[in-house]
Design a protein around this motif. Structure first.
Motif, PDB file in Angstrom:
ATOM      1  N   LEU A  22      16.935  47.626  97.967  1.00 54.41           N
ATOM      2  CA  LEU A  22      15.615  48.095  97.564  1.00 54.41           C
ATOM      3  C   LEU A  22      14.675  48.149  98.762  1.00 54.41           C
ATOM      4  O   LEU A  22      14.632  47.227  99.583  1.00 54.41           O
ATOM      5  N   HIS A  23      13.927  49.242  98.859  1.00 55.75           N
ATOM      6  CA  HIS A  23      12.949  49.364  99.942  1.00 55.75           C
ATOM      7  C   HIS A  23      11.697  50.056  99.417  1.00 55.75           C
ATOM      8  O   HIS A  23      11.764  51.169  98.902  1.00 55.75           O
ATOM      9  N   PHE A  24      10.564  49.358  99.493  1.00 54.00           N
ATOM     10  CA  PHE A  24       9.273  49.960  99.173  1.00 54.00           C
ATOM     11  C   PHE A  24       8.738  50.585 100.453  1.00 54.00           C
ATOM     12  O   PHE A  24       8.354  49.875 101.382  1.00 54.00           O
ATOM     13  N   ARG A  25       8.685  51.903 100.509  1.00 54.58           N
ATOM     14  CA  ARG A  25       8.409  52.600 101.770  1.00 54.58           C
ATOM     15  C   ARG A  25       7.003  53.139 101.897  1.00 54.58           C
ATOM     16  O   ARG A  25       6.620  53.641 102.959  1.00 54.58           O
ATOM     17  N   GLY A  26       6.208  53.072 100.848  1.00 53.79           N
ATOM     18  CA  GLY A  26       4.859  53.602 100.972  1.00 53.79           C
ATOM     19  C   GLY A  26       3.965  53.156  99.839  1.00 53.79           C
ATOM     20  O   GLY A  26       4.433  52.878  98.733  1.00 53.79           O
ATOM     21  N   MET A  27       2.666  53.115 100.111  1.00 52.86           N
ATOM     22  CA  MET A  27       1.693  52.633  99.132  1.00 52.86           C
ATOM     23  C   MET A  27       0.418  53.464  99.278  1.00 52.86           C
ATOM     24  O   MET A  27      -0.088  53.651 100.385  1.00 52.86           O
ATOM     25  N   SER A  28      -0.082  53.983  98.171  1.00 54.90           N
ATOM     26  CA  SER A  28      -1.278  54.814  98.227  1.00 54.90           C
ATOM     27  C   SER A  28      -2.188  54.496  97.043  1.00 54.90           C
ATOM     28  O   SER A  28      -1.721  54.210  95.940  1.00 54.90           O
ATOM     29  N   VAL A  29      -3.482  54.546  97.262  1.00 58.74           N
ATOM     30  CA  VAL A  29      -4.458  54.251  96.212  1.00 58.74           C
ATOM     31  C   VAL A  29      -4.465  55.372  95.179  1.00 58.74           C
ATOM     32  O   VAL A  29      -4.433  56.554  95.517  1.00 58.74           O
ATOM     33  N   ILE A  30      -4.479  54.998  93.889  1.00 54.71           N
ATOM     34  CA  ILE A  30      -4.646  55.978  92.817  1.00 54.71           C
ATOM     35  C   ILE A  30      -6.143  56.216  92.668  1.00 54.71           C
ATOM     36  O   ILE A  30      -6.889  55.290  92.377  1.00 54.71           O
ATOM     37  N   PRO A  31      -6.611  57.444  92.866  1.00 52.34           N
ATOM     38  CA  PRO A  31      -8.056  57.676  92.915  1.00 52.34           C
ATOM     39  C   PRO A  31      -8.776  57.491  91.597  1.00 52.34           C
ATOM     40  O   PRO A  31      -9.942  57.116  91.572  1.00 52.34           O
ATOM     41  N   GLU A  32      -8.123  57.767  90.446  1.00 51.14           N
ATOM     42  CA  GLU A  32      -8.804  57.638  89.163  1.00 51.14           C
ATOM     43  C   GLU A  32      -9.005  56.164  88.822  1.00 51.14           C
ATOM     44  O   GLU A  32      -8.161  55.330  89.086  1.00 51.14           O
ATOM     45  N   GLY A  33     -10.132  55.882  88.216  1.00 52.53           N
ATOM     46  CA  GLY A  33     -10.390  54.505  87.776  1.00 52.53           C
ATOM     47  C   GLY A  33     -11.289  53.769  88.747  1.00 52.53           C
ATOM     48  O   GLY A  33     -11.262  54.012  89.953  1.00 52.53           O
ATOM     49  N   HIS A  34     -12.069  52.843  88.207  1.00 48.63           N
ATOM     50  CA  HIS A  34     -13.054  52.146  89.030  1.00 48.63           C
ATOM     51  C   HIS A  34     -13.149  50.663  88.674  1.00 48.63           C
ATOM     52  O   HIS A  34     -14.156  50.035  88.960  1.00 48.63           O
ATOM     53  N   SER A  35     -12.117  50.096  88.072  1.00 41.88           N
ATOM     54  CA  SER A  35     -12.241  48.714  87.620  1.00 41.88           C
ATOM     55  C   SER A  35     -11.431  47.742  88.467  1.00 41.88           C
ATOM     56  O   SER A  35     -11.905  46.670  88.793  1.00 41.88           O
ATOM     57  N   GLY A  36     -10.224  48.078  88.825  1.00 41.31           N
ATOM     58  CA  GLY A  36      -9.384  47.185  89.600  1.00 41.31           C
ATOM     59  C   GLY A  36      -8.779  47.922  90.772  1.00 41.31           C
ATOM     60  O   GLY A  36      -9.250  48.978  91.181  1.00 41.31           O
ATOM     61  N   LEU A  37      -7.746  47.356  91.350  1.00 45.36           N
ATOM     62  CA  LEU A  37      -7.026  47.984  92.447  1.00 45.36           C
ATOM     63  C   LEU A  37      -5.706  48.511  91.895  1.00 45.36           C
ATOM     64  O   LEU A  37      -4.886  47.734  91.392  1.00 45.36           O
ATOM     65  N   THR A  38      -5.490  49.800  91.998  1.00 43.71           N
ATOM     66  CA  THR A  38      -4.301  50.428  91.441  1.00 43.71           C
ATOM     67  C   THR A  38      -3.672  51.323  92.495  1.00 43.71           C
ATOM     68  O   THR A  38      -4.367  52.135  93.105  1.00 43.71           O
ATOM     69  N   TYR A  39      -2.363  51.148  92.691  1.00 47.96           N
ATOM     70  CA  TYR A  39      -1.673  51.860  93.757  1.00 47.96           C
ATOM     71  C   TYR A  39      -0.379  52.488  93.239  1.00 47.96           C
ATOM     72  O   TYR A  39       0.274  51.945  92.338  1.00 47.96           O
ATOM     73  N   PHE A  40       0.003  53.609  93.841  1.00 43.32           N
ATOM     74  CA  PHE A  40       1.357  54.110  93.726  1.00 43.32           C
ATOM     75  C   PHE A  40       2.195  53.444  94.809  1.00 43.32           C
ATOM     76  O   PHE A  40       1.746  53.294  95.957  1.00 43.32           O
ATOM     77  N   ILE A  41       3.421  53.045  94.454  1.00 42.36           N
ATOM     78  CA  ILE A  41       4.369  52.535  95.431  1.00 42.36           C
ATOM     79  C   ILE A  41       5.635  53.366  95.337  1.00 42.36           C
ATOM     80  O   ILE A  41       6.235  53.486  94.259  1.00 42.36           O
ATOM     81  N   ASP A  42       6.031  53.964  96.460  1.00 45.65           N
ATOM     82  CA  ASP A  42       7.247  54.772  96.516  1.00 45.65           C
ATOM     83  C   ASP A  42       8.408  53.907  96.970  1.00 45.65           C
ATOM     84  O   ASP A  42       8.260  53.058  97.862  1.00 45.65           O
TER      85      ASP A  42
END
Length: 322
Positions: A22-42
């Motif tokens: 398993l390798h998590f190779r990237g992380m990006s902020v999901i722009p929608e939403g304003h309450s917590g921290l939410t990210y996509f992880i590839d």
């Protein structure tokens, strides 16, 4: 920061999932939403190519809306009951992951937001599918919602919840003072048996696929309470009051509140009160968040756009229960 998160999360999931490659190779902020921290992880070498990571807001106490582990427990329970929610892959407060900061890792659902879905599917189809999922969600026995043991909130408690939040906002944003909350208390309708309540059930918190609901997301303020709270939230968006900025943009889904009430099987006279409660709720949430923004505790420039909307929401609520 993102490199450390990926490294620690990858190490945890390799061990928990028994996937040495398993390798998590990237992380990006999901722009929608304003309450917590939410990210996509590839990811590579995993069952899915993409995941969603949720973390509490910075410096927030890990309670209530910031309790991402609780959100994971709700979603895991509802998925077992056939309600469309994201699959929970990892969740907890492992001291080896982010120094014990609570985290929630779920699938990145194959679905689109309402404003995209409506380009290929008519509004009535999307709205009916949304109401049907709401009915299914409310039919889940409380003990199987992930919130078994939590006391239900009655309507006075719900009003008090948003009154307390408004009291912590800048004073000039509280247009009616305590009068609106008192008027809501004075006109409370009879209560039904409590159910799971999403608390922010709007098109903005739903993903669609092929005209059906792919997932209900964002369970921060879920509770056990009165089911018509959720229908009131959905009707609040459908009513499309002309505020300077829509508090919960619904794209172009244009089913009328009366239609939503009919499809759900609710009394329109009673549901009107819950629409007023929703206006009050969203005014309180936005006013409180604007205060956090102004103080520098949780900067988010979007809240600079909302003072007139906050006032409009309160006036619309007062008109409904005048």
């Amino acid at each position: 920061m993102s490199e450390r998160i990926l490294e620690q999360l990858e190490r945890h999931c390799r061990r928990a999932w028994n996937l040495p490659d398993l390798h998590f190779r990237g992380m990006s902020v999901i722009p929608e939403g304003h309450s917590g921290l939410t990210y996509f992880i590839d990811a590579d070498g995993a069952p899915d190519a993409r995941y969603v990571l949720r973390l509490p807001p910075p410096k927030a106490r890990h309670l209530g809306p910031a309790d991402v582990v609780r959100q994971g427990r709700i979603m895991a329970a509802l998925r077992g009951e056939g309600v469309p929610v994201p699959r929970v892959h990892a969740c907890g407060t492992d001291p080896d992951v982010l120094d014990g900061t609570p985290f929630l890792l779920v699938e990145a659902v194959d679905g689109v937001r309402a404003e995209i879905a409506v380009a290929d599917t008519d509004s009535d189809t999307l709205a009916k599918a949304t109401v049907e999922v709401l009915r299914r969600m409310h039919a889940v026995p409380v003990e199987r919602t992930g919130l078994a043991g939590e006391p239900p909130a009655d309507l006075p408690a719900e009003i008090d919840r948003w009154s307390r939040l408004m009291s912590r906002a800048p004073a000039e944003l509280d247009v009616f003072g305590a009068r609106l909350a008192q008027r809501l208390r004075d006109t409370c309708p009879p209560e039904e048996p409590p159910t799971l309540v999403h608390g922010d059930f709007t098109y903005g918190n739903i993903l669609y696929r092929g005209g059906a609901v792919a997932a209900v997301i964002d369970w921060e303020i879920a509770s056990i309470g009165q089911p018509l709270i959720d229908l009131g939230s959905l009707c609040t968006v459908a009513k499309r009051v002309e505020f300077p900025r829509d508090p919960n943009p619904s794209g172009a889904v244009e089913a009328r509140p009366e239609q939503l009430m009919e499809w759900y099987g609710a009394d329109s006279a009673v549901t009107g009160w819950f629409v007023a409660l929703s206006y009050f709720k969203y005014a309180s949430i936005q006013a409180y968040n604007l205060g956090l923004h102004r103080s520098g505790k949780r900067p988010d420039p979007i809240y600079d756009l909302l003072p007139e909307t906050i006032e409009g929401l309160q006036r619309a609520a007062f008109d409904l229960v005048r």
